[in-house]
Design an enzyme around this catalytic site. Structure first.
Site: not given
Ligand code: PAF
Length: 289
Positions: A39-40, A153, A156, A179, A189
């Site tokens: 994802g990151h 998020d 966020q 993702v 995470s």
């Protein structure tokens, strides 16, 4: 493979940013708390499409955790993170020690309202103040042209867009799509906390979202659909914080007669692991029931 440059201070990072700008490069920042996953990495790839100089920050931000939360247990693996970022050709990684971000005597906080109200804030009232404070600091430290955050998020992301606009911070905020694992679970995470049983059960979260959206599309009443989704999660052992349909931009409760896009958001705890997820909901032309 040449790894990225590591900056531990704002001054070092600013120097690198100034040098890249002097070469005519655009700067992108991807703020993270490390323990990087696909994802990151997708956010880093998106950043690369917008900038010749990509900086990833890795900082587990203490001010967004309550004393009862998982700050100490939060996964940290900077060696693996740096390997992954080297593979993507990232130019710089900002890894400040806590005292660089919050020096002795630090006494300032960014206070957020609007999209920060409700949802996450109901159970984590400290959270968005901590996120807004650290993200403001990261944006002012790196002075990027664009900064990329995950839609995973979603609240966020809405909060960040809002305070960046309200505070006239000159940066373009981009959202990257969530993702998912093969069974639909959103990558996070914190998924590392799940044991094999819990990991299987966790796939119910995206299933409940997808099924709720299908039923809304079919014209079923939103309150029934949401109550059923909440009950299914509870039966499977989740403690549900919320399953709610909100305006996609303001995050206000949806106006049944409105036409703006909506988002279905969920947060639920499975054992000690809190999972959040969300999906876009296309508005039926006839409005909500
Ligand atoms: O989403 C995250 O990983 C964090 O909340 C962020 C945006 C890096 C701020 O600490």
């Amino acid at each position: 493979m040449i790894g990225p440059k590591i900056y531990e201070t704002v001054a070092e990072m600013r120097q690198a940013v100034d040098a890249a700008r002097a070469q005519g490069k655009r700067i992108a920042l991807v703020p993270t708390m490390g323990a990087l996953h696909e994802g990151h990495l997708s956010l880093v790839r998106a950043a690369r499409e917008h900038a010749g100089h990509v900086i990833v920050s890795i900082f587990v931000n203490p001010t967004q955790f309550a004393p009862t939360e998982d700050f100490d247990a939060y996964p940290r693996d900077s060696e693996a993170d740096l390997r992954l970022l080297a593979g993507l050709g990232v130019e710089g990684v900002f890894m400040p020690p806590a005292e660089e971000v919050y020096p002795q005597g630090f006494a300032t906080a960014v206070s957020v309202g609007g999209p920060a109200e409700g949802l996450e804030s109901a159970t984590r009232p400290h959270f968005f103040g901590g996120v807004a404070t650290v993200v403001t600091k990261l944006l002012l430290a790196a002075l990027p042209d664009v900064a990329v955050f995950g839609e995973k998020d979603y609240q966020q992301l809405c909060v960040i867009r809002r305070f960046v606009r309200d505070l006239d911070i000159p940066v373009n905020i981009l959202g990257g799509p969530t993702v998912r694992e093969k069974d639909g679970l959103a990558m996070s995470s914190r998924n590392r906390y799940l044991d094999a049983d819990a990991r299987r059960t966790a796939a119910l979260v995206p299933q409940v979202l997808s099924e709720a959206i299908d039923r809304l599309d079919a014209g079923e009443e939103a309150s029934t659909v949401l109550a059923d989704g909440t009950a299914r999660l509870a039966e499977a052992g989740f403690s549900v914080d919320y399953l709610e349909l909100r305006d996609a931009e303001t995050l206000a409760p949806v106006d049944p007669n409105g036409t703006s896009a909506a988002r279905l958001l969920v947060a639920a705890k499975l054992g000690k692991t809190r999972l959040i997820d969300n999906m876009n909901v296309a508005r039926p032309t006839a409005g909500w029931r």
